[in-house]
Enzyme design. Structure first.
Site, PDB file in Angstrom:
ATOM      1  N   ILE A   1     -50.690 -15.468 -30.966  1.00  0.00           N
ATOM      2  CA  ILE A   1     -51.649 -16.028 -31.919  1.00  0.00           C
ATOM      3  C   ILE A   1     -52.468 -14.715 -32.027  1.00  0.00           C
ATOM      4  O   ILE A   1     -53.449 -14.841 -32.935  1.00  0.00           O
ATOM      5  CB  ILE A   1     -52.495 -16.964 -31.314  1.00  0.00           C
ATOM      6  CG1 ILE A   1     -53.153 -16.950 -30.195  1.00  0.00           C
ATOM      7  CG2 ILE A   1     -51.385 -18.250 -31.467  1.00  0.00           C
ATOM      8  CD1 ILE A   1     -53.897 -17.984 -29.790  1.00  0.00           C
TER       9      ILE A   1
ATOM     10  N   GLU B   1     -53.374 -10.132 -31.202  1.00  0.00           N
ATOM     11  CA  GLU B   1     -53.052  -8.804 -30.429  1.00  0.00           C
ATOM     12  C   GLU B   1     -53.869  -7.947 -31.035  1.00  0.00           C
ATOM     13  O   GLU B   1     -54.524  -7.413 -31.998  1.00  0.00           O
ATOM     14  CB  GLU B   1     -51.440  -8.397 -31.050  1.00  0.00           C
ATOM     15  CG  GLU B   1     -51.056  -7.075 -30.176  1.00  0.00           C
ATOM     16  CD  GLU B   1     -49.602  -6.997 -30.225  1.00  0.00           C
ATOM     17  OE1 GLU B   1     -49.295  -5.905 -29.687  1.00  0.00           O
ATOM     18  OE2 GLU B   1     -49.164  -7.767 -31.050  1.00  0.00           O
TER      19      GLU B   1
ATOM     20  N   PHE C   1     -56.436  -3.782 -26.679  1.00  0.00           N
ATOM     21  CA  PHE C   1     -56.466  -3.892 -25.139  1.00  0.00           C
ATOM     22  C   PHE C   1     -55.551  -5.268 -24.456  1.00  0.00           C
ATOM     23  O   PHE C   1     -55.640  -5.506 -23.225  1.00  0.00           O
ATOM     24  CB  PHE C   1     -57.835  -3.966 -24.621  1.00  0.00           C
ATOM     25  CG  PHE C   1     -58.534  -2.653 -24.817  1.00  0.00           C
ATOM     26  CD1 PHE C   1     -58.365  -1.420 -24.095  1.00  0.00           C
ATOM     27  CD2 PHE C   1     -59.545  -2.485 -25.884  1.00  0.00           C
ATOM     28  CE1 PHE C   1     -58.807  -0.460 -24.533  1.00  0.00           C
ATOM     29  CE2 PHE C   1     -60.021  -1.569 -26.421  1.00  0.00           C
ATOM     30  CZ  PHE C   1     -59.775  -0.114 -25.803  1.00  0.00           C
TER      31      PHE C   1
ATOM     32  N   VAL D   1     -53.189  -9.045 -25.569  1.00  0.00           N
ATOM     33  CA  VAL D   1     -52.021  -9.909 -26.421  1.00  0.00           C
ATOM     34  C   VAL D   1     -52.414 -11.318 -25.923  1.00  0.00           C
ATOM     35  O   VAL D   1     -52.705 -11.700 -24.849  1.00  0.00           O
ATOM     36  CB  VAL D   1     -50.384  -9.725 -26.334  1.00  0.00           C
ATOM     37  CG1 VAL D   1     -49.736 -10.640 -27.244  1.00  0.00           C
ATOM     38  CG2 VAL D   1     -50.412  -8.087 -26.328  1.00  0.00           C
ATOM     39  N   VAL D   2     -52.725 -12.131 -26.899  1.00  0.00           N
ATOM     40  CA  VAL D   2     -53.112 -13.608 -26.847  1.00  0.00           C
ATOM     41  C   VAL D   2     -51.851 -14.400 -27.143  1.00  0.00           C
ATOM     42  O   VAL D   2     -51.484 -14.357 -28.402  1.00  0.00           O
ATOM     43  CB  VAL D   2     -54.347 -14.006 -27.539  1.00  0.00           C
ATOM     44  CG1 VAL D   2     -54.684 -15.308 -27.308  1.00  0.00           C
ATOM     45  CG2 VAL D   2     -55.431 -12.949 -27.185  1.00  0.00           C
TER      46      VAL D   2
ATOM     47  N   LYS E   1     -54.789 -14.784 -22.432  1.00  0.00           N
ATOM     48  CA  LYS E   1     -55.007 -13.390 -22.603  1.00  0.00           C
ATOM     49  C   LYS E   1     -54.524 -12.467 -21.799  1.00  0.00           C
ATOM     50  O   LYS E   1     -54.857 -12.287 -20.716  1.00  0.00           O
ATOM     51  CB  LYS E   1     -56.670 -13.206 -23.131  1.00  0.00           C
ATOM     52  CG  LYS E   1     -56.813 -11.762 -23.535  1.00  0.00           C
ATOM     53  CD  LYS E   1     -58.270 -11.778 -23.706  1.00  0.00           C
ATOM     54  CE  LYS E   1     -58.767 -10.101 -24.028  1.00  0.00           C
ATOM     55  NZ  LYS E   1     -60.165 -10.208 -24.105  1.00  0.00           N
TER      56      LYS E   1
ATOM     57  N   ASP F   1     -68.847  -5.607 -30.326  1.00  0.00           N
ATOM     58  CA  ASP F   1     -67.735  -5.423 -31.094  1.00  0.00           C
ATOM     59  C   ASP F   1     -67.727  -6.887 -32.041  1.00  0.00           C
ATOM     60  O   ASP F   1     -66.604  -7.473 -32.116  1.00  0.00           O
ATOM     61  CB  ASP F   1     -66.430  -5.796 -30.323  1.00  0.00           C
ATOM     62  CG  ASP F   1     -65.139  -5.077 -31.227  1.00  0.00           C
ATOM     63  OD1 ASP F   1     -65.264  -4.608 -32.282  1.00  0.00           O
ATOM     64  OD2 ASP F   1     -64.096  -5.439 -30.580  1.00  0.00           O
TER      65      ASP F   1
END
EC number: 2.7.11.1
Length: 351
Positions: free
Chosen positions: A27, A29, A32, A34-35, A50, A137
């Site tokens: 779902i 990316e 740092f 990927v989820v 994550k 961020d």
């Protein structure tokens, strides 16, 4: 199915959590991590896994977990359910939150929707800042919002830091070099045609440069060492402007040089000179697209989205968020008390 084969290949590096969690789909990316959306075998509930990349700094991973422990699960900040490690691979587990696609949201959001979105985001930012932390961020992708429930969740504290400077220091401006420093494109070329800009040949000032292009505050672009939570409020302002204009991304810059020029085309030379002086820099440019005086936000919004509902309170809040000088930029706490949200708070009190 091809999607399942790709998924299986992607998940080999986090197979150590699969006895407990069954991954369903990717779902998200980023640089740092990927989820994945996954099913918790024990509770039967959906979670988000994550998988933090192996190239991430161990200190950075530890810091993110620390910030999640401090902030998570409260005031619209995503909570941490657990964390697993196998050698150099780390997987963090979060509650699954179903957000609306940001582009879909801005395409049909009315004024009440915008107020609820911003109010939710500001609650999270105020919580972060009240703990002396900067997110660093902020962008639509890091604030999950569910339009149906009217709830949002701030995520990804991988670049977060504690503030290192007091309010008094912050108010003095940015870095104070021994002499004026020309910033990036501010050198006026005497041998090139008007509109040309070039880099200052001297070594650049070293300062934190977190954040995503298009959402970085002026003090970040000016390479100021003294940075506070005000950088987050600039990012909120960019998100607000993005929603009002329905232009995503609003700033298309490919690097910091273009970013400061894009900002200058809105704020004009006069405001840029003031801001540069505040941050201990010098601003000079002969780029034709930069006006001497700023372009009002009202003009920008009305030209890009003639149907926008904003009102005087909305524009006032936008101006105070997108203030070039960090010391006078509105705080999250003050923004939550702004008249723009008065009818929203009245409605909540009556509910």
């Amino acid at each position: 199915m091809e999607e399942e084969k790709i998924l299986e290949s992607d998940l080999r590096h986090i197979s150590f959590v699969m006895p407990k969690y069954t991954p369903i789909e990717k779902i998200g990316e980023g640089s740092f991590s990927v989820v994945y959306k996954a099913l918790d075998a024990e509770s039967g509930r959906y979670v988000a896994l994550k998988a933090i990349t192996r190239t991430s700094s161990p200190a950075r991973v530890l810091d993110e977990m620390m910030f999640l422990k401090t902030l998570g699960g409260r005031k619209n900040c995503m909570g941490l359910l657990g964390c697993f490690r196998n050698e150099d691979q780390v997987v963090a587990v979060f509650p699954y939150f179903e957000p609306i696609d940001f582009r879909e949201f801005i395409s049909n959001a009315n004024l009440a929707d915008i107020k609820r979105y911003l109010h939710n985001l500001l609650i999270a930012i105020e919580h972060v800042h009240s703990n002396g932390i900067m997110h660093r961020d902020l962008k639509p992708g890091n604030f999950l919002y569910n339009k149906e429930s009217g709830r949002g969740m701030l995520i990804d504290f991988g670049l977060a830091q504690y503030e290192e400077y007091s309010e008094g220091q912050h108010a003095e401006g940015g870095a104070k070099p021994a002499g004026p420093l020309l910033f990036f494109n501010s050198v006026v070329s005497k041998t090139k045609p008007p509109g040309y800009y070039e880099r200052d040949g001297r070594p650049p000032m070293k300062a934190p440069r977190a954040g995503t292009r298009g959402f970085r505050a002026p003090e970040v672009l000016f390479r100021c060492q003294r940075q506070t939570g005000a950088i987050d409020m600039w990012s909120v302002g960019v998100i607000f402007l993005t929603i009002l204009t329905t232009q995503y991304p609003f700033f298309y810059s490919s690097d910091d040089i273009d970013s400061i020029v894009e900002i200058a085309t809105i704020f004009g030379h006069a405001e840029m000179r003031k801001a540069a002086k505040f941050y201990g820099r010098v601003w000079r440019s002969n780029i034709d697209s930069i006006p001497e005086e700023r372009i009002p936000f009202e003009t920008i919004v009305e030209s890009l989205n003639p149907w926008a509902e904003v009102g005087s309170d909305g524009y006032d809040l936008l101006y105070r968020m997108l203030d070039l000088c960090s010391s006078s930029r509105i705080t999250a706490s003050d923004a939550l008390s702004h008249p723009f949200f008065d009818d929203l708070k009245t409605h909540e009190n009556c509910a």
